[in-house]
Design a protein around this motif. Structure first.
Motif, PDB file in Angstrom:
ATOM      1  N   LEU A  74      -5.180   1.804  -0.357  1.00 47.33           N
ATOM      2  CA  LEU A  74      -5.515   1.188   0.983  1.00 47.33           C
ATOM      3  C   LEU A  74      -6.662   0.739   0.728  1.00 47.33           C
ATOM      4  O   LEU A  74      -7.376  -0.589   1.235  1.00 47.33           O
ATOM      5  CB  LEU A  74      -5.263   2.025   2.011  1.00 47.33           C
ATOM      6  N   ARG A  75      -7.679   1.627   0.106  1.00 44.68           N
ATOM      7  CA  ARG A  75      -9.043   1.058  -0.122  1.00 44.68           C
ATOM      8  C   ARG A  75      -9.200  -0.096  -0.895  1.00 44.68           C
ATOM      9  O   ARG A  75      -9.874  -1.013  -0.704  1.00 44.68           O
ATOM     10  CB  ARG A  75      -9.886   1.983  -0.726  1.00 44.68           C
ATOM     11  N   LEU A 127     -10.769   4.736   7.060  1.00 46.30           N
ATOM     12  CA  LEU A 127      -9.424   4.364   6.167  1.00 46.30           C
ATOM     13  C   LEU A 127      -8.636   5.853   5.953  1.00 46.30           C
ATOM     14  O   LEU A 127      -7.443   5.738   6.153  1.00 46.30           O
ATOM     15  CB  LEU A 127      -9.950   3.780   4.895  1.00 46.30           C
ATOM     16  N   THR A 157       3.556  -0.618   8.871  1.00 40.73           N
ATOM     17  CA  THR A 157       4.781   0.072   7.766  1.00 40.73           C
ATOM     18  C   THR A 157       5.923  -0.908   7.289  1.00 40.73           C
ATOM     19  O   THR A 157       5.818  -2.047   7.885  1.00 40.73           O
ATOM     20  CB  THR A 157       5.721   0.948   8.650  1.00 40.73           C
ATOM     21  N   SER A 212      -0.885   4.453  -0.965  1.00 44.83           N
ATOM     22  CA  SER A 212      -1.721   5.600  -1.001  1.00 44.83           C
ATOM     23  C   SER A 212      -2.861   5.288  -0.388  1.00 44.83           C
ATOM     24  O   SER A 212      -3.303   4.073  -0.061  1.00 44.83           O
ATOM     25  CB  SER A 212      -1.758   6.016  -2.388  1.00 44.83           C
ATOM     26  N   GLU A 213      -3.813   6.308  -0.086  1.00 45.96           N
ATOM     27  CA  GLU A 213      -5.250   6.042   0.418  1.00 45.96           C
ATOM     28  C   GLU A 213      -5.860   5.155  -0.448  1.00 45.96           C
ATOM     29  O   GLU A 213      -6.768   4.260  -0.118  1.00 45.96           O
ATOM     30  CB  GLU A 213      -5.833   7.483   0.810  1.00 45.96           C
ATOM     31  N   VAL A 261       0.906  -1.186   0.089  1.00 49.96           N
ATOM     32  CA  VAL A 261      -0.061   0.085   0.002  1.00 49.96           C
ATOM     33  C   VAL A 261       0.896   1.129  -0.018  1.00 49.96           C
ATOM     34  O   VAL A 261       1.797   1.336   1.017  1.00 49.96           O
ATOM     35  CB  VAL A 261      -0.980   0.106   1.193  1.00 49.96           C
ATOM     36  N   LEU A 271      -2.678  -3.037   8.960  1.00 48.03           N
ATOM     37  CA  LEU A 271      -1.986  -2.102   8.273  1.00 48.03           C
ATOM     38  C   LEU A 271      -0.532  -1.938   8.804  1.00 48.03           C
ATOM     39  O   LEU A 271      -0.523  -1.493  10.081  1.00 48.03           O
ATOM     40  CB  LEU A 271      -2.615  -1.033   8.114  1.00 48.03           C
ATOM     41  N   PHE A 289       0.258   7.013   8.132  1.00 45.40           N
ATOM     42  CA  PHE A 289       1.158   6.011   7.556  1.00 45.40           C
ATOM     43  C   PHE A 289       1.607   6.840   6.185  1.00 45.40           C
ATOM     44  O   PHE A 289       2.523   6.627   5.551  1.00 45.40           O
ATOM     45  CB  PHE A 289       0.546   4.704   6.892  1.00 45.40           C
ATOM     46  N   ALA A 290       0.824   8.055   6.003  1.00 40.17           N
ATOM     47  CA  ALA A 290       1.014   8.669   4.500  1.00 40.17           C
ATOM     48  C   ALA A 290       2.635   9.055   4.455  1.00 40.17           C
ATOM     49  O   ALA A 290       3.316   9.217   5.448  1.00 40.17           O
ATOM     50  CB  ALA A 290       0.338   9.992   4.575  1.00 40.17           C
ATOM     51  N   TRP A 340      -4.969   6.010   7.076  1.00 38.50           N
ATOM     52  CA  TRP A 340      -3.723   6.220   6.237  1.00 38.50           C
ATOM     53  C   TRP A 340      -2.993   7.454   6.704  1.00 38.50           C
ATOM     54  O   TRP A 340      -1.878   7.435   6.411  1.00 38.50           O
ATOM     55  CB  TRP A 340      -4.313   6.236   4.878  1.00 38.50           C
TER      56      TRP A 340
END
Ligand code: AMP
Length: 383
Positions: A135-136, A169, A150, A131-132, A129, A148, A176-177, A173
Protein backbone atom coordinates in the motif's frame (compact mmCIF):
# COMPACT_ATOMS: atom_id res chain seq x y z
CA UNK A 1 -20.42 -21.74 -36.61
CA UNK A 2 -23.11 -23.31 -34.46
CA UNK A 3 -26.74 -22.26 -34.88
CA UNK A 4 -27.71 -19.35 -32.63
CA UNK A 5 -29.76 -20.63 -29.73
CA UNK A 6 -33.14 -18.93 -29.58
CA UNK A 7 -35.59 -19.29 -26.74
CA UNK A 8 -39.10 -18.20 -27.68
CA UNK A 9 -41.97 -17.19 -25.37
CA UNK A 10 -43.09 -20.26 -23.45
CA UNK A 11 -39.46 -21.13 -22.60
CA UNK A 12 -38.24 -21.09 -19.02
CA UNK A 13 -35.75 -18.48 -17.89
CA UNK A 14 -33.61 -19.23 -14.85
CA UNK A 15 -32.40 -16.32 -12.73
CA UNK A 16 -29.55 -16.76 -10.25
CA UNK A 17 -30.11 -14.17 -7.53
CA UNK A 18 -33.46 -12.92 -6.36
CA UNK A 19 -33.28 -9.17 -5.77
CA UNK A 20 -35.01 -6.25 -7.46
CA UNK A 21 -33.09 -6.63 -10.72
CA UNK A 22 -34.39 -10.18 -11.05
CA UNK A 23 -37.85 -8.97 -10.05
CA UNK A 24 -38.03 -6.47 -12.90
CA UNK A 25 -36.56 -9.03 -15.32
CA UNK A 26 -39.21 -11.50 -14.16
CA UNK A 27 -41.96 -8.93 -14.73
CA UNK A 28 -40.68 -8.29 -18.27
CA UNK A 29 -40.34 -12.02 -18.95
CA UNK A 30 -43.73 -13.01 -17.63
CA UNK A 31 -45.33 -10.20 -19.60
CA UNK A 32 -43.90 -11.80 -22.74
CA UNK A 33 -45.09 -15.29 -21.84
CA UNK A 34 -41.91 -16.79 -20.43
CA UNK A 35 -41.78 -18.89 -17.33
CA UNK A 36 -39.34 -17.72 -14.66
CA UNK A 37 -37.48 -19.75 -12.04
CA UNK A 38 -35.26 -18.04 -9.48
CA UNK A 39 -32.50 -19.44 -7.25
CA UNK A 40 -31.05 -17.85 -4.10
CA UNK A 41 -30.49 -18.65 -0.43
CA UNK A 42 -33.55 -16.60 0.59
CA UNK A 43 -37.32 -17.03 0.57
CA UNK A 44 -40.15 -14.66 -0.33
CA UNK A 45 -37.71 -12.60 -2.33
CA UNK A 46 -38.31 -9.66 -4.69
CA UNK A 47 -37.80 -12.00 -7.67
CA UNK A 48 -39.49 -14.99 -6.08
CA UNK A 49 -42.70 -13.02 -5.57
CA UNK A 50 -43.00 -12.67 -9.36
CA UNK A 51 -41.43 -15.94 -10.53
CA UNK A 52 -43.26 -19.23 -11.22
CA UNK A 53 -40.78 -21.03 -9.01
CA UNK A 54 -38.52 -19.84 -6.18
CA UNK A 55 -35.77 -22.27 -5.23
CA UNK A 56 -34.15 -21.60 -1.87
CA UNK A 57 -30.67 -23.14 -1.60
CA UNK A 58 -27.07 -22.13 -1.21
CA UNK A 59 -25.09 -21.20 -4.33
CA UNK A 60 -22.53 -23.77 -3.16
CA UNK A 61 -25.07 -26.58 -3.20
CA UNK A 62 -23.94 -28.36 -6.36
CA UNK A 63 -26.86 -30.74 -6.49
CA UNK A 64 -29.39 -27.95 -6.07
CA UNK A 65 -27.71 -25.78 -8.72
CA UNK A 66 -27.59 -28.68 -11.21
CA UNK A 67 -31.23 -29.56 -10.54
CA UNK A 68 -32.23 -25.93 -11.00
CA UNK A 69 -30.32 -25.60 -14.28
CA UNK A 70 -31.87 -28.85 -15.57
CA UNK A 71 -35.30 -27.29 -15.13
CA UNK A 72 -34.70 -24.15 -17.23
CA UNK A 73 -33.90 -23.49 -20.89
CA UNK A 74 -31.61 -20.50 -20.45
CA UNK A 75 -30.04 -19.10 -17.32
CA UNK A 76 -28.82 -15.64 -16.39
CA UNK A 77 -27.80 -13.88 -13.19
CA UNK A 78 -29.01 -10.68 -11.60
CA UNK A 79 -25.97 -9.89 -9.48
CA UNK A 80 -22.24 -10.54 -9.81
CA UNK A 81 -21.44 -12.28 -6.60
CA UNK A 82 -22.60 -15.71 -7.68
CA UNK A 83 -19.68 -18.14 -7.39
CA UNK A 84 -18.29 -18.85 -10.87
CA UNK A 85 -18.21 -22.52 -9.93
CA UNK A 86 -22.04 -22.51 -9.63
CA UNK A 87 -22.30 -21.04 -13.13
CA UNK A 88 -19.98 -23.78 -14.40
CA UNK A 89 -22.23 -26.46 -12.88
CA UNK A 90 -25.27 -24.81 -14.42
CA UNK A 91 -23.66 -24.54 -17.87
CA UNK A 92 -23.51 -28.33 -18.07
CA UNK A 93 -27.32 -28.41 -18.13
CA UNK A 94 -28.56 -25.28 -19.93
CA UNK A 95 -27.43 -22.25 -21.91
CA UNK A 96 -25.91 -19.59 -19.64
CA UNK A 97 -25.79 -15.95 -20.78
CA UNK A 98 -23.71 -13.89 -20.17
CA UNK A 99 -20.93 -16.47 -19.98
CA UNK A 100 -19.18 -17.53 -16.80
CA UNK A 101 -16.02 -15.83 -18.13
CA UNK A 102 -17.78 -12.44 -18.17
CA UNK A 103 -19.03 -13.01 -14.63
CA UNK A 104 -15.55 -14.07 -13.50
CA UNK A 105 -14.01 -10.87 -14.86
CA UNK A 106 -16.62 -8.50 -13.53
CA UNK A 107 -16.77 -9.88 -10.00
CA UNK A 108 -13.21 -8.88 -9.28
CA UNK A 109 -11.99 -5.28 -9.64
CA UNK A 110 -8.41 -6.24 -10.42
CA UNK A 111 -9.32 -8.72 -13.11
CA UNK A 112 -11.76 -6.22 -14.57
CA UNK A 113 -9.25 -3.38 -14.56
CA UNK A 114 -6.47 -5.54 -16.00
CA UNK A 115 -8.84 -6.64 -18.76
CA UNK A 116 -9.87 -3.08 -19.59
CA UNK A 117 -6.26 -1.95 -19.63
CA UNK A 118 -5.21 -4.80 -21.91
CA UNK A 119 -8.11 -4.00 -24.24
CA UNK A 120 -6.78 -0.42 -24.51
CA UNK A 121 -9.87 1.05 -22.85
CA UNK A 122 -9.54 4.20 -20.69
CA UNK A 123 -9.61 3.91 -16.90
CA UNK A 124 -8.00 5.55 -13.87
CA UNK A 125 -4.48 4.43 -12.99
CA UNK A 126 -4.41 1.66 -10.38
CA UNK A 127 -2.13 -0.64 -8.42
CA UNK A 128 -2.87 -4.04 -6.90
CA UNK A 129 -2.29 -4.07 -3.13
CA UNK A 130 -1.85 -7.16 -0.95
CA UNK A 131 0.09 -5.82 2.05
CA UNK A 132 0.73 -2.67 4.07
CA UNK A 133 4.16 -2.32 2.45
CA UNK A 134 2.47 -2.70 -0.95
CA UNK A 135 0.00 0.00 0.00
CA UNK A 136 2.85 2.38 0.87
CA UNK A 137 4.49 1.74 -2.51
CA UNK A 138 1.20 2.19 -4.33
CA UNK A 139 0.53 5.48 -2.53
CA UNK A 140 4.01 6.65 -3.47
CA UNK A 141 3.27 6.05 -7.12
CA UNK A 142 -0.37 7.18 -7.35
CA UNK A 143 -0.32 9.90 -4.68
CA UNK A 144 -3.19 11.10 -2.54
CA UNK A 145 -6.07 11.56 -2.61
CA UNK A 146 -6.63 8.06 -3.88
CA UNK A 147 -9.14 5.33 -3.15
CA UNK A 148 -8.41 1.93 -1.65
CA UNK A 149 -11.01 -0.66 -2.65
CA UNK A 150 -11.46 -4.36 -1.99
CA UNK A 151 -10.88 -6.37 -5.16
CA UNK A 152 -13.91 -8.58 -4.68
CA UNK A 153 -17.45 -8.35 -3.41
CA UNK A 154 -17.71 -4.58 -3.09
CA UNK A 155 -20.77 -2.61 -4.11
CA UNK A 156 -22.38 0.75 -3.37
CA UNK A 157 -19.11 2.05 -1.95
CA UNK A 158 -18.78 -0.82 0.55
CA UNK A 159 -15.16 -1.88 1.09
CA UNK A 160 -13.79 1.51 0.04
CA UNK A 161 -11.61 4.03 1.78
CA UNK A 162 -10.47 7.41 0.52
CA UNK A 163 -6.86 8.14 1.41
CA UNK A 164 -5.81 11.73 2.07
CA UNK A 165 -2.43 13.28 2.97
CA UNK A 166 -3.07 12.74 6.69
CA UNK A 167 -4.36 9.15 6.39
CA UNK A 168 -2.67 6.62 8.65
CA UNK A 169 -1.81 3.91 6.12
CA UNK A 170 -1.28 1.20 8.75
CA UNK A 171 -4.73 1.89 10.14
CA UNK A 172 -6.27 2.11 6.65
CA UNK A 173 -4.73 -1.23 5.66
CA UNK A 174 -5.94 -2.87 8.90
CA UNK A 175 -9.49 -2.68 7.52
CA UNK A 176 -8.40 -4.54 4.37
CA UNK A 177 -5.77 -6.93 5.70
CA UNK A 178 -6.08 -10.46 4.39
CA UNK A 179 -7.91 -9.29 1.28
CA UNK A 180 -6.77 -8.42 -2.18
CA UNK A 181 -7.27 -4.73 -2.77
CA UNK A 182 -6.66 -2.13 -5.42
CA UNK A 183 -5.52 1.45 -5.01
CA UNK A 184 -7.08 3.76 -7.55
CA UNK A 185 -5.87 7.21 -8.50
CA UNK A 186 -8.33 9.93 -7.54
CA UNK A 187 -10.50 11.06 -10.44
CA UNK A 188 -11.53 14.73 -10.22
CA UNK A 189 -14.67 14.05 -12.22
CA UNK A 190 -17.14 16.66 -13.38
CA UNK A 191 -20.01 14.21 -13.58
CA UNK A 192 -20.68 10.52 -13.12
CA UNK A 193 -22.48 9.00 -16.05
CA UNK A 194 -23.35 5.49 -17.17
CA UNK A 195 -24.35 3.70 -20.32
CA UNK A 196 -26.48 0.59 -20.48
CA UNK A 197 -25.61 -1.48 -23.54
CA UNK A 198 -27.11 -4.71 -24.79
CA UNK A 199 -25.38 -7.16 -27.12
CA UNK A 200 -26.76 -10.20 -28.89
CA UNK A 201 -25.04 -13.40 -29.83
CA UNK A 202 -24.93 -12.20 -33.46
CA UNK A 203 -22.92 -9.16 -32.32
CA UNK A 204 -25.65 -6.53 -32.73
CA UNK A 205 -25.70 -3.89 -30.01
CA UNK A 206 -28.07 -1.26 -28.65
CA UNK A 207 -27.26 1.52 -26.19
CA UNK A 208 -29.61 3.53 -24.00
CA UNK A 209 -29.35 7.31 -23.72
CA UNK A 210 -26.54 8.27 -21.33
CA UNK A 211 -27.55 8.44 -17.65
CA UNK A 212 -26.28 11.15 -15.31
CA UNK A 213 -25.86 9.75 -11.81
CA UNK A 214 -25.80 11.60 -8.51
CA UNK A 215 -24.58 9.60 -5.52
CA UNK A 216 -25.09 10.21 -1.79
CA UNK A 217 -22.94 8.25 0.68
CA UNK A 218 -21.66 6.16 -2.29
CA UNK A 219 -25.19 4.95 -3.09
CA UNK A 220 -26.95 6.07 -6.24
CA UNK A 221 -29.48 8.71 -5.26
CA UNK A 222 -30.74 10.21 -8.50
CA UNK A 223 -30.41 9.43 -12.20
CA UNK A 224 -31.24 11.98 -14.89
CA UNK A 225 -31.83 10.92 -18.50
CA UNK A 226 -30.65 12.22 -20.85
CA UNK A 227 -27.46 13.27 -19.06
CA UNK A 228 -26.65 17.00 -19.26
CA UNK A 229 -23.64 16.51 -21.53
CA UNK A 230 -22.78 17.50 -25.09
CA UNK A 231 -23.70 15.36 -28.10
CA UNK A 232 -20.09 14.41 -28.87
CA UNK A 233 -19.49 13.33 -25.24
CA UNK A 234 -22.71 11.28 -25.29
CA UNK A 235 -21.65 9.65 -28.55
CA UNK A 236 -18.18 8.90 -27.16
CA UNK A 237 -19.68 7.37 -24.00
CA UNK A 238 -22.00 5.15 -26.03
CA UNK A 239 -19.15 4.09 -28.34
CA UNK A 240 -17.02 3.24 -25.32
CA UNK A 241 -19.77 1.07 -23.82
CA UNK A 242 -20.12 -0.78 -27.12
CA UNK A 243 -16.35 -1.34 -27.23
CA UNK A 244 -16.45 -2.87 -23.75
CA UNK A 245 -19.38 -5.15 -24.65
CA UNK A 246 -17.53 -6.30 -27.78
CA UNK A 247 -14.25 -6.82 -25.96
CA UNK A 248 -16.09 -8.97 -23.40
CA UNK A 249 -17.90 -10.85 -26.17
CA UNK A 250 -20.96 -10.18 -24.03
CA UNK A 251 -24.37 -11.70 -24.64
CA UNK A 252 -26.73 -9.81 -22.39
CA UNK A 253 -26.91 -6.38 -20.83
CA UNK A 254 -23.95 -4.48 -19.43
CA UNK A 255 -23.83 -1.30 -17.37
CA UNK A 256 -20.69 0.78 -17.85
CA UNK A 257 -20.17 3.34 -15.09
CA UNK A 258 -18.07 6.26 -16.26
CA UNK A 259 -16.34 9.35 -14.92
CA UNK A 260 -16.56 12.44 -17.12
CA UNK A 261 -13.57 14.74 -16.63
CA UNK A 262 -13.72 18.52 -16.99
CA UNK A 263 -11.71 18.31 -20.25
CA UNK A 264 -14.30 15.98 -21.81
CA UNK A 265 -12.29 12.79 -21.39
CA UNK A 266 -14.16 9.72 -20.15
CA UNK A 267 -12.75 7.02 -17.85
CA UNK A 268 -14.40 3.71 -17.03
CA UNK A 269 -15.15 3.28 -13.32
CA UNK A 270 -16.71 -0.14 -13.23
CA UNK A 271 -18.76 -2.70 -15.11
CA UNK A 272 -21.86 -4.68 -14.19
CA UNK A 273 -22.83 -7.48 -16.62
CA UNK A 274 -26.56 -7.05 -15.96
CA UNK A 275 -29.21 -4.32 -15.75
CA UNK A 276 -28.26 -1.51 -13.40
CA UNK A 277 -29.88 0.82 -10.93
CA UNK A 278 -29.14 3.77 -13.24
CA UNK A 279 -31.16 2.06 -16.00
CA UNK A 280 -34.35 1.74 -13.95
CA UNK A 281 -35.81 4.78 -15.72
CA UNK A 282 -36.15 2.58 -18.82
CA UNK A 283 -38.90 0.49 -17.23
CA UNK A 284 -41.27 3.45 -17.60
CA UNK A 285 -39.57 5.78 -20.07
CA UNK A 286 -38.18 3.59 -22.86
CA UNK A 287 -39.80 1.62 -25.64
CA UNK A 288 -37.85 -1.42 -24.43
CA UNK A 289 -36.78 -1.51 -20.77
CA UNK A 290 -33.30 -2.71 -19.82
CA UNK A 291 -35.00 -5.80 -18.36
CA UNK A 292 -36.87 -6.70 -21.53
CA UNK A 293 -33.63 -6.06 -23.39
CA UNK A 294 -31.79 -8.47 -21.09
CA UNK A 295 -34.49 -11.05 -21.75
CA UNK A 296 -34.23 -10.47 -25.51
CA UNK A 297 -30.45 -10.69 -25.51
CA UNK A 298 -30.19 -13.84 -23.41
CA UNK A 299 -33.06 -15.53 -25.28
CA UNK A 300 -31.61 -14.68 -28.69
CA UNK A 301 -34.48 -12.41 -29.77
CA UNK A 302 -33.70 -9.27 -31.78
CA UNK A 303 -32.96 -6.28 -29.54
CA UNK A 304 -35.75 -3.73 -29.04
CA UNK A 305 -35.70 0.04 -29.45
CA UNK A 306 -33.90 1.91 -26.68
CA UNK A 307 -35.61 5.18 -27.51
CA UNK A 308 -36.63 7.12 -24.42
CA UNK A 309 -40.02 8.79 -24.67
CA UNK A 310 -39.56 11.82 -22.39
CA UNK A 311 -36.95 13.42 -20.13
CA UNK A 312 -36.99 11.42 -16.94
CA UNK A 313 -35.47 11.21 -13.45
CA UNK A 314 -35.21 8.22 -11.12
CA UNK A 315 -34.91 8.62 -7.35
CA UNK A 316 -33.99 5.66 -5.15
CA UNK A 317 -36.06 4.90 -2.07
CA UNK A 318 -33.87 3.61 0.73
CA UNK A 319 -35.03 2.06 3.97
CA UNK A 320 -34.30 5.41 5.66
CA UNK A 321 -37.58 6.68 4.15
CA UNK A 322 -39.37 4.43 6.65
CA UNK A 323 -37.67 5.96 9.69
CA UNK A 324 -40.84 7.80 10.77
CA UNK A 325 -43.21 5.00 9.82
CA UNK A 326 -44.76 3.76 6.59
CA UNK A 327 -44.21 6.35 3.84
CA UNK A 328 -47.18 8.34 2.59
CA UNK A 329 -47.93 6.34 -0.57
CA UNK A 330 -51.13 8.30 -1.26
CA UNK A 331 -49.13 11.50 -1.58
CA UNK A 332 -47.11 9.98 -4.41
CA UNK A 333 -50.08 8.26 -6.00
CA UNK A 334 -51.60 11.75 -6.29
CA UNK A 335 -48.71 12.91 -8.51
CA UNK A 336 -49.71 11.99 -12.08
CA UNK A 337 -46.20 12.20 -13.58
CA UNK A 338 -44.63 9.89 -11.01
CA UNK A 339 -44.36 6.10 -11.07
CA UNK A 340 -43.80 4.16 -7.85
CA UNK A 341 -41.76 0.93 -7.78
CA UNK A 342 -41.48 -1.16 -4.62
CA UNK A 343 -39.45 -4.32 -4.47
CA UNK A 344 -41.51 -6.31 -1.98
CA UNK A 345 -38.83 -6.29 0.73
CA UNK A 346 -40.28 -6.71 4.20
CA UNK A 347 -37.58 -5.05 6.26
CA UNK A 348 -36.73 -1.37 5.54
CA UNK A 349 -33.19 -1.15 6.93
CA UNK A 350 -31.30 2.16 6.55
CA UNK A 351 -29.36 2.20 3.26
CA UNK A 352 -31.31 -0.77 1.85
CA UNK A 353 -32.78 -0.24 -1.60
CA UNK A 354 -36.52 -0.69 -1.10
CA UNK A 355 -37.87 0.85 -4.29
CA UNK A 356 -37.59 3.84 -6.57
CA UNK A 357 -39.59 6.64 -8.11
CA UNK A 358 -39.59 7.61 -11.77
CA UNK A 359 -40.71 11.13 -12.66
CA UNK A 360 -41.25 12.76 -16.03
CA UNK A 361 -40.85 16.39 -17.06
CA UNK A 362 -40.46 18.71 -20.04
CA UNK A 363 -36.74 18.83 -19.17
CA UNK A 364 -34.52 16.59 -17.03
CA UNK A 365 -34.25 19.39 -14.48
CA UNK A 366 -38.05 19.52 -14.18
CA UNK A 367 -38.19 15.72 -13.95
CA UNK A 368 -35.52 15.74 -11.22
CA UNK A 369 -37.43 18.39 -9.29
CA UNK A 370 -40.60 16.29 -9.46
CA UNK A 371 -38.70 13.15 -8.39
CA UNK A 372 -37.24 14.97 -5.40
CA UNK A 373 -40.62 16.50 -4.50
CA UNK A 374 -42.22 13.06 -4.70
CA UNK A 375 -39.63 11.58 -2.40
CA UNK A 376 -40.09 14.41 0.10
CA UNK A 377 -43.85 13.94 -0.06
CA UNK A 378 -43.35 10.34 1.11
CA UNK A 379 -41.53 11.29 4.28
CA UNK A 380 -43.71 11.35 7.37
CA UNK A 381 -43.22 14.28 9.71
CA UNK A 382 -42.19 13.28 13.22
CA UNK A 383 -45.16 13.97 15.43
P1 AMP B 1 -17.53 2.35 -6.92
O1 AMP B 1 -18.17 1.42 -5.93
O2 AMP B 1 -16.16 1.96 -7.31
O3 AMP B 1 -18.42 2.64 -8.09
O4 AMP B 1 -17.39 3.76 -6.16
C1 AMP B 1 -18.51 4.40 -5.57
C2 AMP B 1 -18.40 5.90 -5.75
O5 AMP B 1 -17.20 6.40 -5.12
C3 AMP B 1 -18.27 6.34 -7.19
O6 AMP B 1 -19.54 6.38 -7.80
C4 AMP B 1 -17.61 7.71 -7.02
O7 AMP B 1 -18.58 8.67 -6.63
C5 AMP B 1 -16.65 7.48 -5.88
N1 AMP B 1 -15.34 7.06 -6.41
C6 AMP B 1 -14.94 5.79 -6.61
N2 AMP B 1 -13.70 5.74 -7.13
C7 AMP B 1 -13.28 7.01 -7.27
C8 AMP B 1 -12.08 7.62 -7.75
N3 AMP B 1 -11.05 6.87 -8.17
N4 AMP B 1 -12.00 8.96 -7.76
C9 AMP B 1 -13.04 9.71 -7.32
N5 AMP B 1 -14.20 9.20 -6.84
C10 AMP B 1 -14.33 7.87 -6.81
Amino acid sequence: MSEPKIFLPGSTLGVMGSGQLGRMLAIAARRMGYRVHTFSPERDTPTGQIADLEVCASYDDEQAVRAFASGVDVLTFEFENIPVESIRWAAAHCVVRPSGQVLHLCQHRLREKAFLRSAGLPLADFEPVTSEAGLREAVERLGVPSVLKTAAFGYDGKGQRKLSPDSDLAEAWAGFAGQHAVLEAWVPFEREISVIVARSEDGSTATYPVCENIHTNHILDLTLVPARISEPVAAAAAALAVSVAKALNLVGVLAVELFLLPDGRILINELAPRPHNSGHFSFDASITSQFEQQLRAVCGLPLGSTESLRPVAMANLLGDAWSNGEPDWLAVAAMPDVKLHLYGKAEPRPGRKMGHLVAFGATVEAAAETARAARSALAREVR
